[in-house]
Design a protein around this motif. Structure first.
Motif, PDB file in Angstrom:
ATOM      1  N   ASP A 158      64.848  56.633 134.018  1.00  0.00           N
ATOM      2  CA  ASP A 158      64.106  56.953 135.241  1.00  0.00           C
ATOM      3  C   ASP A 158      62.760  56.258 135.141  1.00  0.00           C
ATOM      4  O   ASP A 158      62.444  55.627 134.133  1.00  0.00           O
ATOM      5  CB  ASP A 158      63.928  58.468 135.372  1.00  0.00           C
ATOM      6  N   TYR A 160      58.832  56.698 134.755  1.00  0.00           N
ATOM      7  CA  TYR A 160      57.893  57.696 134.255  1.00  0.00           C
ATOM      8  C   TYR A 160      56.464  57.198 134.435  1.00  0.00           C
ATOM      9  O   TYR A 160      56.156  56.056 134.098  1.00  0.00           O
ATOM     10  CB  TYR A 160      58.171  57.982 132.777  1.00  0.00           C
ATOM     11  N   ARG A 174      59.444  63.128 126.986  1.00  0.00           N
ATOM     12  CA  ARG A 174      59.702  63.557 128.364  1.00  0.00           C
ATOM     13  C   ARG A 174      61.088  63.112 128.817  1.00  0.00           C
ATOM     14  O   ARG A 174      61.823  63.874 129.467  1.00  0.00           O
ATOM     15  CB  ARG A 174      58.636  62.974 129.303  1.00  0.00           C
ATOM     16  N   ARG A 178      64.309  65.494 129.794  1.00  0.00           N
ATOM     17  CA  ARG A 178      64.956  65.303 131.103  1.00  0.00           C
ATOM     18  C   ARG A 178      66.460  65.064 130.932  1.00  0.00           C
ATOM     19  O   ARG A 178      67.273  65.596 131.696  1.00  0.00           O
ATOM     20  CB  ARG A 178      64.300  64.108 131.794  1.00  0.00           C
ATOM     21  N   ARG A 181      68.245  68.307 130.247  1.00  0.00           N
ATOM     22  CA  ARG A 181      68.319  69.145 131.447  1.00  0.00           C
ATOM     23  C   ARG A 181      69.399  68.648 132.405  1.00  0.00           C
ATOM     24  O   ARG A 181      70.215  69.432 132.908  1.00  0.00           O
ATOM     25  CB  ARG A 181      66.962  69.193 132.148  1.00  0.00           C
TER      26      ARG A 181
END
Length: 340
Positions: A158, A160, A174, A178, A181
């Protein structure tokens, strides 16, 4: 005496009002810049030093006024370190509030689906304003950031955001949180009767799906082929796993010798999934691995346009391979080869 006292008090009040008025004027006056300027409040540095620097650049007349205001209002203790952009027309008070709100300049780094961790670390090391605090080899990565297990595929691809002097490890942590999750969310929505012992095996499958197709609409179909092959105890026979297992030996071509050479990742030699993911995996590929398309297809061959021809039988697949070999004889293509 009374008249003199009243006169003194009046003069004092006039002086105080003038003092306050001038302070307000200084706070509300635009800073003296003609173009956007970047300034930094370093960690551990004082707010007074920051405004004195601005004063020395002749962007404001007197830094004392904004500091008096900051201390009286309690804002002096709320200023946050960071890199800030000052723009023409901005007042001194607005500069202070910019620091208090922490609206520092944001930079961005993108973890890309399908890339390996070695490629990702190389890109991360070249990013501006990042403190690169990671080991040179991916093999040493996980202990360095306080994690366990294999490093490949453990970070969510992704974009960031980060501020100046952010540590590279902070971005990866981070991304790892992620990934966990997203994987947990998708695991809760998985189809029934999948051949995975746990979510990590689904992640491994998702990484293969990620590498096998650039066409988003094919992800579930590709996953369906591989899931059915696992269920039938067939080898996956997928080129991206061979390439990953070859490491630095891969030079852009796979030879028959490479297909026959054993590595833990060579799915022409091993049955089942490879031991770890082979690339960064996006949510769509994870979803596909956990929700494969129904069907009977067990084979696919690249058409040369980024898509694939799917077949249910080996005979159909062999015909498709011959067809697309003829069409693209002089160009590269990728397929699940004929079984021997």
């Amino acid at each position: 005496m009374l008249k003199r006292f009243r006169l003194i008090m009046m003069m004092l009040m006039i002086w105080v009002m003038a003092f306050i008025g001038y302070g307000i004027y200084e706070l509300e006056s635009p800073i003296n810049i003609q173009q956007a300027e970047v300034v930094e409040l370093n960690r551990g540095s004082s707010l007074a030093g920051f405004f004195r620097k601005i004063e020395s650049n002749h962007w404001i007349d007197d830094a004392r006024w904004v500091m008096i205001y900051a201390k009286v209002t309690g804002l002096a203790k709320q200023a946050k370190a960071g890199e800030y952009e000052l723009t023409p027309g901005m007042t001194t008070k607005e500069v202070l509030l910019l620091l208090v709100e922490g609206k520092s300049i944001q930079y961005f780094f993108t973890l890309v689906e399908g890339q390996t961790m070695r490629e990702t670390l190389a890109k991360l090391k070249d990013q501006p304003r990042i403190q690169y605090d990671l080991p040179e080899s991916p093999k040493d990565l996980m202990p360095a950031i306080g994690l366990s297990g294999h490093y490949e595929g453990r970070f969510f691809p992704d974009t960031y955001s980060y501020t100046s002097n952010t540590k590279a490890s902070e971005i990866l942590i981070r991304a790892q949180v992620r990934l966990e999750r997203v994987l947990a969310e998708e695991w809760q929505k998985k189809a029934a009767n999948l051949p995975y012992k746990d979510a990590y095996e689904a992640l491994i499958m998702a990484s293969i799906v990620e590498k096998e197709t650039a066409a988003p609409e094919e992800r579930e179909q590709i996953a369906g082929v591989f899931v059915r092959r696992l269920q039938k105890n067939m080898r996956l026979e997928t080129d991206p796993t061979v390439i990953y297992g070859m490491g630095d030996k891969y030079n852009g071509n796979i030879r028959r010798k490479d297909l026959r050479t054993y590595t833990p990742y060579n799915t022409y030699r091993i049955k089942g999934l490879p031991p770890t993911p082979i690339a960064l995996v996006g949510r769509e590929a994870i979803h596909a691995a956990l929700n494969p398309a129904d069907g009977t297809e067990l084979y696919f061959v690249a058409k040369g346009d980024g898509r694939h021809q799917f077949s249910s039988t080996l005979a159909e697949h062999n015909r498709a391979v011959r067809e697309y070999q003829i069409r693209r004889r002089s160009k590269d293509y990728r397929s699940t080869p004929v079984e021997e």
